[in-house]
Design a protein around this motif. Structure first.
Motif, PDB file in Angstrom:
ATOM      1  N   ARG A 122       0.738  -0.990  -0.050  1.00 33.48           N
ATOM      2  CA  ARG A 122       0.023   0.227  -0.013  1.00 33.48           C
ATOM      3  C   ARG A 122       0.678   0.874   0.071  1.00 33.48           C
ATOM      4  O   ARG A 122       1.744   1.510   0.755  1.00 33.48           O
ATOM      5  CB  ARG A 122      -0.980   0.272   1.422  1.00 33.48           C
ATOM      6  CG  ARG A 122      -1.496  -1.286   1.065  1.00 33.48           C
ATOM      7  CD  ARG A 122      -2.313  -1.535   2.568  1.00 33.48           C
ATOM      8  NE  ARG A 122      -3.104  -0.117   2.918  1.00 33.48           N
ATOM      9  CZ  ARG A 122      -3.696   0.854   3.940  1.00 33.48           C
ATOM     10  NH1 ARG A 122      -2.239   0.641   4.539  1.00 33.48           N
ATOM     11  NH2 ARG A 122      -4.320   1.895   3.713  1.00 33.48           N
ATOM     12  N   MET A 123       0.154   2.100  -0.736  1.00 33.08           N
ATOM     13  CA  MET A 123       1.657   3.607  -0.878  1.00 33.08           C
ATOM     14  C   MET A 123       0.398   5.194  -0.342  1.00 33.08           C
ATOM     15  O   MET A 123      -0.572   5.276  -1.004  1.00 33.08           O
ATOM     16  CB  MET A 123       1.939   3.766  -1.716  1.00 33.08           C
ATOM     17  CG  MET A 123       2.993   4.370  -2.582  1.00 33.08           C
ATOM     18  SD  MET A 123       4.053   4.262  -3.361  1.00 33.08           S
ATOM     19  CE  MET A 123       5.853   5.166  -3.387  1.00 33.08           C
ATOM     20  N   TRP A 125       1.609   8.943  -0.862  1.00 34.34           N
ATOM     21  CA  TRP A 125       2.699  10.058  -1.151  1.00 34.34           C
ATOM     22  C   TRP A 125       1.541  11.217  -0.860  1.00 34.34           C
ATOM     23  O   TRP A 125       0.602  11.484  -0.911  1.00 34.34           O
ATOM     24  CB  TRP A 125       2.193  10.286  -2.923  1.00 34.34           C
ATOM     25  CG  TRP A 125       2.869   8.527  -3.450  1.00 34.34           C
ATOM     26  CD1 TRP A 125       1.911   7.748  -4.196  1.00 34.34           C
ATOM     27  CD2 TRP A 125       3.880   9.251  -4.368  1.00 34.34           C
ATOM     28  NE1 TRP A 125       2.372   7.555  -5.028  1.00 34.34           N
ATOM     29  CE2 TRP A 125       3.932   8.260  -5.305  1.00 34.34           C
ATOM     30  CE3 TRP A 125       5.185   9.643  -3.726  1.00 34.34           C
ATOM     31  CZ2 TRP A 125       5.281   7.183  -5.658  1.00 34.34           C
ATOM     32  CZ3 TRP A 125       6.318   8.920  -4.493  1.00 34.34           C
ATOM     33  CH2 TRP A 125       6.461   8.041  -5.299  1.00 34.34           C
ATOM     34  N   GLN A 150       0.471   8.451  -9.169  1.00 32.16           N
ATOM     35  CA  GLN A 150      -0.374   7.571  -9.011  1.00 32.16           C
ATOM     36  C   GLN A 150      -0.793   6.312 -10.423  1.00 32.16           C
ATOM     37  O   GLN A 150      -0.058   5.095  -9.214  1.00 32.16           O
ATOM     38  CB  GLN A 150      -1.635   7.386  -8.229  1.00 32.16           C
ATOM     39  CG  GLN A 150      -3.000   6.363  -8.295  1.00 32.16           C
ATOM     40  CD  GLN A 150      -4.036   6.739  -7.595  1.00 32.16           C
ATOM     41  OE1 GLN A 150      -4.279   8.331  -7.378  1.00 32.16           O
ATOM     42  NE2 GLN A 150      -5.178   6.223  -7.489  1.00 32.16           N
ATOM     43  N   SER A 154       3.371   4.322  -8.963  1.00 31.97           N
ATOM     44  CA  SER A 154       2.749   3.817  -7.782  1.00 31.97           C
ATOM     45  C   SER A 154       1.819   2.164  -8.807  1.00 31.97           C
ATOM     46  O   SER A 154       2.406   1.069  -9.047  1.00 31.97           O
ATOM     47  CB  SER A 154       1.659   3.638  -6.589  1.00 31.97           C
ATOM     48  OG  SER A 154       2.562   4.443  -6.244  1.00 31.97           O
ATOM     49  N   GLU A 155       0.730   2.615  -9.731  1.00 33.83           N
ATOM     50  CA  GLU A 155       0.681   1.752 -10.264  1.00 33.83           C
ATOM     51  C   GLU A 155       1.292   0.647 -11.670  1.00 33.83           C
ATOM     52  O   GLU A 155       1.279  -0.551 -11.460  1.00 33.83           O
ATOM     53  CB  GLU A 155      -0.707   2.281 -11.361  1.00 33.83           C
ATOM     54  CG  GLU A 155      -2.206   2.844 -10.011  1.00 33.83           C
ATOM     55  CD  GLU A 155      -3.148   3.383 -10.693  1.00 33.83           C
ATOM     56  OE1 GLU A 155      -3.540   3.196 -11.842  1.00 33.83           O
ATOM     57  OE2 GLU A 155      -4.494   3.159 -10.364  1.00 33.83           O
ATOM     58  N   ILE A 159       1.405  -1.416  -7.284  1.00 31.26           N
ATOM     59  CA  ILE A 159       1.072  -0.846  -6.397  1.00 31.26           C
ATOM     60  C   ILE A 159      -0.533  -0.379  -6.580  1.00 31.26           C
ATOM     61  O   ILE A 159      -0.729   0.811  -7.419  1.00 31.26           O
ATOM     62  CB  ILE A 159       1.322  -0.309  -5.335  1.00 31.26           C
ATOM     63  CG1 ILE A 159       2.761  -0.693  -4.752  1.00 31.26           C
ATOM     64  CG2 ILE A 159       0.925  -0.161  -4.487  1.00 31.26           C
ATOM     65  CD1 ILE A 159       4.153   0.391  -4.708  1.00 31.26           C
ATOM     66  N   THR A 162      -3.229   2.740  -3.446  1.00 30.84           N
ATOM     67  CA  THR A 162      -2.258   3.976  -3.522  1.00 30.84           C
ATOM     68  C   THR A 162      -2.901   4.622  -3.758  1.00 30.84           C
ATOM     69  O   THR A 162      -4.118   5.330  -3.912  1.00 30.84           O
ATOM     70  CB  THR A 162      -1.006   3.759  -4.370  1.00 30.84           C
ATOM     71  OG1 THR A 162      -0.448   4.898  -4.568  1.00 30.84           O
ATOM     72  CG2 THR A 162      -1.902   4.125  -5.949  1.00 30.84           C
TER      73      THR A 162
END
Length: 197
Positions: A122-123, A125, A150, A154-155, A159, A162
């Motif tokens: 999980r993230m 920012w 995002q 991340s994606e 991930i 996020t």
């Protein structure tokens, strides 16, 4: 077993609002049962420059990167959650943080595999902007930066869980500054990790 978080701080001053919010995030994560690894990129003297030893090799996704980069990859591997606290400079990431992404979130590790190895993480920012929220949105920077972080980072690295949140008016926020991240932290801590197949 306790969840483990990697908390990344990208600000040169330990007394900055960014650092205070990172400390607040650390306390909140610990209070919610996480163990926390604080990665202060400036305090640890992280070198954001990518040399040949850490340049992606598109023909070898199993390339062995430098020992510094491998140690950072290990820290990411150990984390269930990643929280990144940073100032928004020139409507983007500070150079040291961008360099951390460039060097560490590398081909074969963060992307380039059929089953992304970071997919279960999980993230969050958490960016600090000097602009008022309304002006930031009017100029469209919220959408641009959120999409970059995002979707573009991340994606792209698998991930899906996020979020990108901003603290606005950071230069005039006053003594309650460190608590301004509580809404974002509450939302992050109140959602559980989604199962990954």
């Amino acid at each position: 077993m306790a969840q483990h978080a990697l908390l990344v701080l990208a600000h040169p001053r330990g007394d900055s609002l960014t650092a205070q919010i990172a400390q607040r995030a650390r306390e909140r994560l610990i209070g919610d049962g996480y163990t926390v690894d604080l990665l202060d990129l400036y305090a640890e003297d992280f070198d954001p420059r990518t040399g040949p030893e850490d340049e992606p090799d598109w023909g070898d996704r199993d390339k062995e990167y430098s020992s510094e980069v491998r140690s950072h990859m290990d820290r990411i591997d150990r984390a269930d959650a990643i929280v990144v606290v940073f100032p928004v400079w020139w409507f983007g990431l500070p150079a040291i943080l961008k360099g951390w992404i460039d060097r560490v979130w590398n081909y074969g590790f963060a992307y380039g595999r059929s089953r992304p190895r970071l997919r279960a993480k999980r993230m969050l920012w958490l960016g600090l902007s000097s602009y008022p929220r309304e002006r930031f949105a009017e100029l469209g920077w919220d959408t641009v930066i959120e999409r970059q972080l995002q979707v573009g980072i991340s994606e792209f690295c698998g991930i899906k869980d996020t979020a990108v949140e901003f603290i606005h008016g950071s230069l005039s926020i006053g003594p309650d500054g460190p608590t301004t991240a509580d809404t974002a932290l509450n939302a992050f801590l109140s959602t559980s990790a989604e199962p990954v197949s």
